[in-house]
Design an enzyme around this catalytic site. Sequence first.
Site, short mmCIF file in Angstrom:
data_model
loop_
_atom_site.label_atom_id
_atom_site.label_comp_id
_atom_site.label_asym_id
_atom_site.label_seq_id
_atom_site.Cartn_x
_atom_site.Cartn_y
_atom_site.Cartn_z
N GLY A 197 0.78 -1.22 0.00
CA GLY A 197 0.00 0.00 0.00
C GLY A 197 0.81 1.27 0.00
O GLY A 197 0.37 2.30 -0.50
N ASP A 198 1.99 1.24 0.59
CA ASP A 198 2.88 2.40 0.60
C ASP A 198 4.32 1.90 0.47
O ASP A 198 5.17 2.15 1.33
CB ASP A 198 2.69 3.20 1.89
CG ASP A 198 3.45 4.52 1.89
OD1 ASP A 198 3.81 4.99 0.78
OD2 ASP A 198 3.68 5.09 2.97
N LEU A 199 4.58 1.21 -0.61
CA LEU A 199 5.86 0.50 -0.77
C LEU A 199 6.94 1.44 -1.28
O LEU A 199 7.41 1.35 -2.42
CB LEU A 199 5.69 -0.68 -1.72
CG LEU A 199 6.83 -1.71 -1.68
CD1 LEU A 199 6.94 -2.35 -0.31
CD2 LEU A 199 6.63 -2.78 -2.74
N CYS A 200 7.36 2.36 -0.42
CA CYS A 200 8.49 3.22 -0.72
C CYS A 200 9.73 2.68 -0.01
O CYS A 200 9.63 1.82 0.87
CB CYS A 200 8.20 4.66 -0.31
SG CYS A 200 7.70 4.85 1.39
#
Length: 264
Positions: A181-184
């Site tokens: 979902g927030d794969l930084c």
Amino acid sequence: MEDTFLPAGLQTRLCSLPFREESIGQSGSRVFIYEDCVLKTGPATPEAAKEAELLSWLAGRLPAPECLYFDCDEKSYWLLMSRIRGDMACEDRYMADPAGLISTLAEAIELLWATDTRGCPVSDGLDEKLARAEIAVEKGAVDVENAEEGTFGPGGFASPEALLSWLKNNRPGDDPVFSHGDLCLPNVLLTSRGLSGFIDLGRSGVCHRWNDIAILRRSLIHNYRGRYARKIYAGFDEDMLISALGLKKDPELLRYFVLLDELG
């Protein structure tokens, strides 16, 4: 942590332990790192409760923190997790080897996708993301000034409302997998042996396969082009991640999920 209230369930557990505060991140929460655990606290949001629920479900499924304690009231939440050892994937020693880093990141994405989603307690698919985007637009909470270059203004969308309308009208078909979902890069922890684990899983759930690809690719471009550390690295190509995953580049899906992320 003098200015941070701790509920009774955490006071005796943490009050005498040394810690440091993590400064990287844009979630609005504060993160305190202890020897064997991590405390996240901030304004009470559905995402915070969702992260606690997901961490419990993910135990034994993915390398992720264990939920040790969760509490919330009308204003704040407190999430205590086990600590995963490792450094963020944006550390210089990993960034200096683009081929090696991207190979490891591709394996990390494939591990996410291999997770059996049966029984997953939450979804963060397009229905949920578009609903959250609509709320952000209605509240005037979209950060237009810090959006990707060209998203708004000349050549881009006239307003967040215009972007939301475009996203609804150009919604892609489903391709569901388990998504971070927030794969930084700061949310992937590595060691010299490879992937150590995933953190900041508040937006995880069942979502479109290309969501993680688009967000991670954008993070790689920003980090390798010097947006954060003001350092530009050689040997990086924007499409290395897609090649490492054995996929054909889909510019429309890449653009869609980056634009969707602009609205939160």
